[in-house]
Design a protein around this motif. Structure first.
Motif, PDB file in Angstrom:
ATOM      1  N   LEU A 347      -7.747  29.479 -65.757  1.00 28.95           N
ATOM      2  CA  LEU A 347      -8.867  29.008 -66.567  1.00 28.95           C
ATOM      3  C   LEU A 347      -9.880  28.355 -65.636  1.00 28.95           C
ATOM      4  O   LEU A 347      -9.524  27.470 -64.853  1.00 28.95           O
ATOM      5  N   ILE A 348     -11.145  28.765 -65.733  1.00 32.05           N
ATOM      6  CA  ILE A 348     -12.170  28.300 -64.791  1.00 32.05           C
ATOM      7  C   ILE A 348     -13.370  27.788 -65.567  1.00 32.05           C
ATOM      8  O   ILE A 348     -13.925  28.498 -66.419  1.00 32.05           O
ATOM      9  N   PHE A 367      -9.112  25.657 -62.787  1.00 34.00           N
ATOM     10  CA  PHE A 367     -10.006  25.326 -61.675  1.00 34.00           C
ATOM     11  C   PHE A 367     -11.247  24.665 -62.246  1.00 34.00           C
ATOM     12  O   PHE A 367     -11.894  25.215 -63.135  1.00 34.00           O
ATOM     13  N   GLY A 368     -11.577  23.499 -61.726  1.00 30.76           N
ATOM     14  CA  GLY A 368     -12.752  22.770 -62.184  1.00 30.76           C
ATOM     15  C   GLY A 368     -13.985  23.161 -61.392  1.00 30.76           C
ATOM     16  O   GLY A 368     -14.119  22.787 -60.220  1.00 30.76           O
ATOM     17  N   PHE A 374     -15.189  28.856 -57.540  1.00 32.50           N
ATOM     18  CA  PHE A 374     -13.817  29.355 -57.440  1.00 32.50           C
ATOM     19  C   PHE A 374     -13.691  30.432 -56.361  1.00 32.50           C
ATOM     20  O   PHE A 374     -12.748  30.434 -55.562  1.00 32.50           O
ATOM     21  N   LEU A 375     -14.660  31.350 -56.329  1.00 31.19           N
ATOM     22  CA  LEU A 375     -14.615  32.425 -55.341  1.00 31.19           C
ATOM     23  C   LEU A 375     -14.708  31.892 -53.912  1.00 31.19           C
ATOM     24  O   LEU A 375     -14.170  32.491 -52.977  1.00 31.19           O
ATOM     25  N   GLN A 376     -15.375  30.760 -53.750  1.00 32.34           N
ATOM     26  CA  GLN A 376     -15.525  30.167 -52.420  1.00 32.34           C
ATOM     27  C   GLN A 376     -14.373  29.229 -52.050  1.00 32.34           C
ATOM     28  O   GLN A 376     -14.293  28.765 -50.917  1.00 32.34           O
ATOM     29  N   ALA A 377     -13.481  28.970 -53.018  1.00 34.48           N
ATOM     30  CA  ALA A 377     -12.408  28.001 -52.766  1.00 34.48           C
ATOM     31  C   ALA A 377     -11.298  28.560 -51.884  1.00 34.48           C
ATOM     32  O   ALA A 377     -10.491  27.800 -51.352  1.00 34.48           O
ATOM     33  N   GLY A 378     -11.210  29.898 -51.780  1.00 35.94           N
ATOM     34  CA  GLY A 378     -10.268  30.471 -50.819  1.00 35.94           C
ATOM     35  C   GLY A 378      -8.988  31.020 -51.392  1.00 35.94           C
ATOM     36  O   GLY A 378      -8.398  31.929 -50.826  1.00 35.94           O
TER      37      GLY A 378
END
Length: 532
Positions: A347-348, A367-368, A374-378
């Motif tokens: 859930l984003i 994911f907050g 989110f895509l950049q979080a790895g």
């Protein structure tokens, strides 16, 4: 709210979230969250939180309007987040007005003398009004399309029995409770009788769970703990809600509803008890439309071949704490009962919290932040489908363009739902023309697994809302103008030039200025990390 006044806004937000978790029907908990978000420079998130508080508390906390309305108005005045005049919206929800010209009945100075402005209502549903016979006749063809559904709403409002669905905590063994509220003194009598026979078993636990859940007297109908596995043959036959209601493990529930209705009719012979089976189906489909919509759309698009033997990954984007987080236990339980246990859900959304210590392979996590964040979080694994429940992607408040561009480039199915006809039309128009891209829409139709429960919104209008009324599924396509932007970025990178001013200038030359600066920045970031 002491943390808020001390400037400790993160702590204040945690306090507010704790209050709402303990009592989701207490308006001050939402006020605490709203003030904390305002302090964190997130006024739009604050307004969303307060509006949700209004929905949750309006019929329970008598002070809800006094506590929340003034704060919503102040924040909206500062941000302009909500379209329209809030005073006007209040009048629309509480006064009669002409659906054709928007004239309010109270604004007619002397209706006795001015017969041309004598207010009329639809004689059948009584839920749409007109300032004159001429306007009634003018609106006949439009209103005729929704009159039958509005009549259903009107009849339900007059029943002495109202059906409620109450979500339980994620750690409870019950996912949600179905309960009935009986108006008037008969409700108290029946509840006293139920308390007398409840004993110490499951009925007693359900009665205890219902205490304090709202005004009136709530009596349990059924607690839902799980969903029986659906065979491959049964899965193939699931094309409408009636197919799901007819599954062997669901059939016996409806016989039980008929028995309860007969009992209530005998106990309240002079009152309209309504159709309990139908009302329960309305409430139940409202709770379960999300997982059934995902299943049906993925099945129709051929995305569930051999799903039982592989991990199926879903990303739910734009998720909110009071909606998807609250319902995730039911979402997972029902969807996994149909497509198999190897389901993984993330859930984003900006209002969510990322777990402090990520699990190695979580079944459900959150994911907050935005999807771009989110895509950049790895920690990314390509999903089988990205889902957004009625996101209003045409609204510039949330920057959807990078998400859609990512789904096109990576050929990831993107499922979008809509709650009413205009929402569907605007969503489709944005995808086809407004986004500047050319996504391939592979599914585009009314949803057979939309919620059967409906609402009129705004009050007095000809507009019917139903959760997930329509859905569109995008798979692949072309980037169009966004592709032009990425070419500009490539050229500037080769020239070692990352100045945003130069990017905007180059965009203007290519007549791509309709892409907002925030979208440009996000697209450039995703391009650099290989997500576009």
């Amino acid at each position: 709210m002491a943390h808020h006044y001390l400037g400790q806004h993160s702590e204040a937000l945690e306090d507010g979230e704790h209050c709402v978790k303990i009592d989701p029907f207490w308006a001050k908990g939402y006020k605490c969250k709203g003030l904390a978000l305002e302090g964190m420079k997130k006024p739009r998130d604050a307004i969303d939180t307060l509006l949700n508080g209004q929905k949750m508390t309006v019929d329970v906390d008598k002070n809800a309007s006094k506590i929340l309305d003034k704060l919503i108005r102040r924040l909206n005045k500062e941000t302009g987040y909500l379209d329209g005049d809030l005073d006007m919206l209040d009048r629309i929800n509480n006064e009669k007005y002409c659906v054709v010209c928007n004239l309010f009945e109270k604004d007619v100075k002397d209706p006795g003398k001015d017969q041309s402005k004598k207010f009329l209502s639809c004689e059948r549903c009584e839920m749409v009004h007109y300032c004159s016979l001429g306007h009634l006749e003018e609106n006949t063809s439009t209103h005729k399309e929704v009159c039958r559904q509005l009549l259903k709403l009107w009849k339900q409002s007059k029943q002495i029995i109202q059906v409620h669905l109450l979500w339980k905590d994620k750690d409870d063994d019950v996912i949600f409770l179905m309960a009935q509220q009986i108006k008037g003194p008969m409700g108290k009598k029946i509840q006293m009788m139920m308390n007398g026979v409840a004993g110490t078993g499951d009925l007693k636990k359900q009665m205890d769970d219902l205490k304090g859940c709202g005004e009136g007297d709530l009596i349990p109908i059924q607690g839902i703990r799980n969903f029986a596995p659906v065979s491959t043959k049964e899965q193939e036959g699931l094309k409408t809600w009636e197919d799901w209601f007819s599954l062997p493990d669901n059939k016996e529930n409806w016989a039980q509803m008929d028995s309860v209705k007969m009992m209530m009719s005998r106990m309240c012979p002079d009152s309209d008890v309504g159709d309990l089976t139908k009302d329960v189906k309305d409430a139940l489909t409202g709770a379960l439309t999300d997982p059934m919509t995902v299943f049906y759309a993925m099945k129709q698009a051929g995305l569930l071949t051999n799903a039982g033997n592989k991990v199926v990954r879903l990303h739910v984007v734009g998720a909110e704490p009071h909606v998807e987080i609250m319902k995730i236990k039911a979402f997972f339980a029902l969807l996994s009962s149909i497509i198999g246990p190897n389901l993984r859900i993330i859930l984003i959304g900006p209002l969510l919290k990322s777990p402090p210590v990520p699990e190695a392979n979580p079944v459900i996590t959150s994911f907050g932040g935005t999807y771009q964040d989110f895509l950049q979080a790895g920690d990314y694994k390509k999903p089988d489908c990205i889902v957004a429940f009625f996101p209003g992607i045409y609204d510039p408040t949330y920057n959807w363009l990078p998400t859609v561009a990512h789904t096109i480039v990576k050929d990831i199915p993107f499922l979008v739902t809509c709650t009413y006809e205009e929402d569907y039309e605007k969503t489709k128009e944005w995808l086809i023309t407004g986004s500047g891209m050319k996504p391939e829409i592979v599914l585009d139709c009314p949803n057979p697994f939309a919620s059967l429960g409906i609402c009129q919104k705004p009050a007095g209008s000809n507009i019917i809302h139903s959760r997930n009324m329509f859905y569109l599924l995008v798979k692949g396509g072309q980037l169009g103008s966004v592709g032009g932007l990425l070419e500009v970025v490539d050229d500037l990178e080769k020239a070692a030039d990352d100045n945003m001013v130069n990017v905007i200038a180059a965009m203007a030359k290519m007549q791509l200025a309709s892409i907002q600066e925030d979208s440009m920045k996000d697209l450039m970031k995703l391009k650099k990390i290989g997500m576009l």
